[in-house]
Design a protein around this motif. Sequence first.
Motif, PDB file in Angstrom:
ATOM      1  N   MET A   1      84.702  47.099  12.232  1.00  0.00           N
ATOM      2  CA  MET A   1      85.957  46.995  11.509  1.00  0.00           C
ATOM      3  C   MET A   1      86.927  46.142  12.331  1.00  0.00           C
ATOM      4  SD  MET A   1      88.157  50.008   9.809  1.00  0.00           S
ATOM      5  CE  MET A   1      89.719  50.248  10.591  1.00  0.00           C
ATOM      6  N   LEU A   2      87.498  45.140  11.695  1.00  0.00           N
ATOM      7  CA  LEU A   2      88.463  44.277  12.357  1.00  0.00           C
ATOM      8  C   LEU A   2      89.805  44.990  12.494  1.00  0.00           C
ATOM      9  CD1 LEU A   2      87.832  40.870  10.537  1.00  0.00           C
ATOM     10  CD2 LEU A   2      86.953  41.601  12.762  1.00  0.00           C
ATOM     11  N   SER A   3      90.527  44.679  13.562  1.00  0.00           N
ATOM     12  CA  SER A   3      91.886  45.185  13.718  1.00  0.00           C
ATOM     13  C   SER A   3      92.733  44.065  14.311  1.00  0.00           C
ATOM     14  CB  SER A   3      91.922  46.423  14.608  1.00  0.00           C
ATOM     15  OG  SER A   3      91.515  46.096  15.916  1.00  0.00           O
ATOM     16  N   CYS A   4      94.030  44.200  14.167  1.00  0.00           N
ATOM     17  CA  CYS A   4      94.959  43.165  14.626  1.00  0.00           C
ATOM     18  C   CYS A   4      96.016  43.821  15.491  1.00  0.00           C
ATOM     19  CB  CYS A   4      95.592  42.469  13.429  1.00  0.00           C
ATOM     20  SG  CYS A   4      96.641  41.069  13.865  1.00  0.00           S
ATOM     21  N   GLU A   5      95.787  43.814  16.793  1.00  0.00           N
ATOM     22  CA  GLU A   5      96.731  44.420  17.722  1.00  0.00           C
ATOM     23  C   GLU A   5      96.772  43.591  18.987  1.00  0.00           C
ATOM     24  OE1 GLU A   5      95.951  48.613  18.257  1.00  0.00           O
ATOM     25  OE2 GLU A   5      95.024  48.674  16.285  1.00  0.00           O
ATOM     26  N   PRO A   6      97.786  43.600  19.765  1.00  0.00           N
ATOM     27  CA  PRO A   6      99.102  44.138  19.417  1.00  0.00           C
ATOM     28  C   PRO A   6      99.876  43.150  18.560  1.00  0.00           C
ATOM     29  CG  PRO A   6      99.174  43.270  21.642  1.00  0.00           C
ATOM     30  CD  PRO A   6      97.748  43.096  21.135  1.00  0.00           C
ATOM     31  N   ALA A   7     100.831  43.653  17.841  1.00  0.00           N
ATOM     32  CA  ALA A   7     101.636  42.819  16.956  1.00  0.00           C
ATOM     33  C   ALA A   7     102.606  41.965  17.765  1.00  0.00           C
ATOM     34  CB  ALA A   7     102.413  43.682  15.975  1.00  0.00           C
ATOM     35  N   ASN A   8     102.823  40.750  17.292  1.00  0.00           N
ATOM     36  CA  ASN A   8     103.839  39.864  17.845  1.00  0.00           C
ATOM     37  C   ASN A   8     104.989  39.895  16.836  1.00  0.00           C
ATOM     38  OD1 ASN A   8     105.488  37.574  18.275  1.00  0.00           O
ATOM     39  ND2 ASN A   8     103.804  36.497  19.304  1.00  0.00           N
ATOM     40  N   ASN A   9     106.022  40.678  17.124  1.00  0.00           N
ATOM     41  CA  ASN A   9     107.103  40.894  16.161  1.00  0.00           C
ATOM     42  C   ASN A   9     107.836  39.613  15.795  1.00  0.00           C
ATOM     43  OD1 ASN A   9     106.526  43.640  16.009  1.00  0.00           O
ATOM     44  ND2 ASN A   9     107.889  44.122  17.712  1.00  0.00           N
ATOM     45  N   GLU A  10     108.052  38.735  16.778  1.00  0.00           N
ATOM     46  CA  GLU A  10     108.741  37.473  16.493  1.00  0.00           C
ATOM     47  C   GLU A  10     107.908  36.597  15.556  1.00  0.00           C
ATOM     48  OE1 GLU A  10     110.363  33.483  18.762  1.00  0.00           O
ATOM     49  OE2 GLU A  10     110.080  35.313  19.929  1.00  0.00           O
ATOM     50  N   LEU A  11     106.607  36.505  15.825  1.00  0.00           N
ATOM     51  CA  LEU A  11     105.740  35.700  14.970  1.00  0.00           C
ATOM     52  C   LEU A  11     105.590  36.332  13.588  1.00  0.00           C
ATOM     53  CD1 LEU A  11     103.957  33.276  14.531  1.00  0.00           C
ATOM     54  CD2 LEU A  11     102.091  34.500  15.671  1.00  0.00           C
ATOM     55  N   THR A  12     105.517  37.657  13.531  1.00  0.00           N
ATOM     56  CA  THR A  12     105.441  38.334  12.232  1.00  0.00           C
ATOM     57  C   THR A  12     106.669  37.993  11.400  1.00  0.00           C
ATOM     58  OG1 THR A  12     104.087  40.138  13.130  1.00  0.00           O
ATOM     59  CG2 THR A  12     105.268  40.574  11.073  1.00  0.00           C
ATOM     60  N   LYS A  13     107.845  38.000  12.018  1.00  0.00           N
ATOM     61  CA  LYS A  13     109.064  37.646  11.289  1.00  0.00           C
ATOM     62  C   LYS A  13     109.014  36.190  10.808  1.00  0.00           C
ATOM     63  CE  LYS A  13     114.072  37.345  11.503  1.00  0.00           C
ATOM     64  NZ  LYS A  13     114.035  36.260  10.564  1.00  0.00           N
ATOM     65  N   LEU A  14     108.532  35.285  11.647  1.00  0.00           N
ATOM     66  CA  LEU A  14     108.420  33.884  11.232  1.00  0.00           C
ATOM     67  C   LEU A  14     107.469  33.741  10.044  1.00  0.00           C
ATOM     68  CD1 LEU A  14     108.263  32.052  14.686  1.00  0.00           C
ATOM     69  CD2 LEU A  14     110.131  31.978  13.021  1.00  0.00           C
ATOM     70  N   MET A  15     106.378  34.486  10.058  1.00  0.00           N
ATOM     71  CA  MET A  15     105.420  34.404   8.952  1.00  0.00           C
ATOM     72  C   MET A  15     106.015  35.001   7.676  1.00  0.00           C
ATOM     73  SD  MET A  15     102.871  32.665   9.948  1.00  0.00           S
ATOM     74  CE  MET A  15     104.073  31.763  10.878  1.00  0.00           C
ATOM     75  N   LYS A  16     106.869  35.996   7.807  1.00  0.00           N
ATOM     76  CA  LYS A  16     107.576  36.520   6.635  1.00  0.00           C
ATOM     77  C   LYS A  16     108.550  35.473   6.083  1.00  0.00           C
ATOM     78  CE  LYS A  16     106.971  41.423   7.432  1.00  0.00           C
ATOM     79  NZ  LYS A  16     106.332  41.743   6.169  1.00  0.00           N
ATOM     80  N   ASP A  17     109.134  34.673   6.977  1.00  0.00           N
ATOM     81  CA  ASP A  17     109.973  33.556   6.522  1.00  0.00           C
ATOM     82  C   ASP A  17     109.124  32.554   5.734  1.00  0.00           C
ATOM     83  OD1 ASP A  17     112.203  34.657   7.746  1.00  0.00           O
ATOM     84  OD2 ASP A  17     112.145  33.312   9.485  1.00  0.00           O
ATOM     85  N   ILE A  18     107.940  32.247   6.251  1.00  0.00           N
ATOM     86  CA  ILE A  18     107.037  31.327   5.548  1.00  0.00           C
ATOM     87  C   ILE A  18     106.627  31.920   4.203  1.00  0.00           C
ATOM     88  CG2 ILE A  18     104.677  30.393   5.576  1.00  0.00           C
ATOM     89  CD1 ILE A  18     105.156  29.640   8.508  1.00  0.00           C
ATOM     90  N   GLU A  19     106.363  33.213   4.189  1.00  0.00           N
ATOM     91  CA  GLU A  19     106.023  33.907   2.941  1.00  0.00           C
ATOM     92  C   GLU A  19     107.098  33.650   1.879  1.00  0.00           C
ATOM     93  OE1 GLU A  19     106.846  38.519   2.171  1.00  0.00           O
ATOM     94  OE2 GLU A  19     105.168  38.179   3.547  1.00  0.00           O
ATOM     95  N   GLY A  20     108.354  33.718   2.287  1.00  0.00           N
ATOM     96  CA  GLY A  20     109.457  33.496   1.362  1.00  0.00           C
ATOM     97  C   GLY A  20     109.616  32.051   0.925  1.00  0.00           C
ATOM     98  N   LEU A  21     108.997  31.125   1.642  1.00  0.00           N
ATOM     99  CA  LEU A  21     109.090  29.702   1.302  1.00  0.00           C
ATOM    100  C   LEU A  21     107.899  29.205   0.488  1.00  0.00           C
ATOM    101  CD1 LEU A  21     110.344  28.359   4.747  1.00  0.00           C
ATOM    102  CD2 LEU A  21     111.660  28.503   2.615  1.00  0.00           C
ATOM    103  N   SER A  22     106.920  30.078   0.237  1.00  0.00           N
ATOM    104  CA  SER A  22     105.695  29.667  -0.440  1.00  0.00           C
ATOM    105  C   SER A  22     105.683  30.123  -1.897  1.00  0.00           C
ATOM    106  CB  SER A  22     104.472  30.255   0.268  1.00  0.00           C
ATOM    107  OG  SER A  22     103.312  29.986  -0.476  1.00  0.00           O
TER     108      SER A  22
END
Length: 162
Positions: A1-22
């Motif tokens: 099972m794949l997992s994604c840790e640890p989270a990079n909070n700054e990058l996660t926020k940037l990707m949420k910004d990209i999400e809003g631009l797509s």
Amino acid sequence: MLSCEPANNELTKLMKDIEGLSPYWELIGIKVETVGRDCAVGVINIEDKHLQILGTVHGGVHAALADAMAWVAILSHYYPQYVTAVTTDLTIKYLKPINQGVLRAIAMITYIKEPTALIEVELRNENNELVAISTTTYWVTPTNKTIREIINEKSGGIVGKS
């Protein structure tokens, strides 16, 4: 099972910004949950618009989510630099139908050496049952810009001011 840790909070926020631009991500309902080094997790909350005539999620929805999170995983590898990453191959093995709840994709880079990146993606339902597996290949080209600079260009500087 794949997992994604640890989270990079700054990058996660940037990707949420990209999400809003797509517009495409908005149309499909793709949401970024978390991003770590060489990995990304995203979801789609299943709605009627995602179902094909037989009442299960259309395979293209799985593919769109897998492709999006594979792309985010590649960006995480190069962060804070931005790279152009273009899908050259995407294969999905469908294992179990899904018709409601949440479709979650966990993407992990398994190989990367410019210009090629290989990403494995598990697609799971809200009960964490494996519903599909995807392998994607990307052509990666470095740029001289950061992810933040790209977001500022695409948003006219109005996203990410906080």
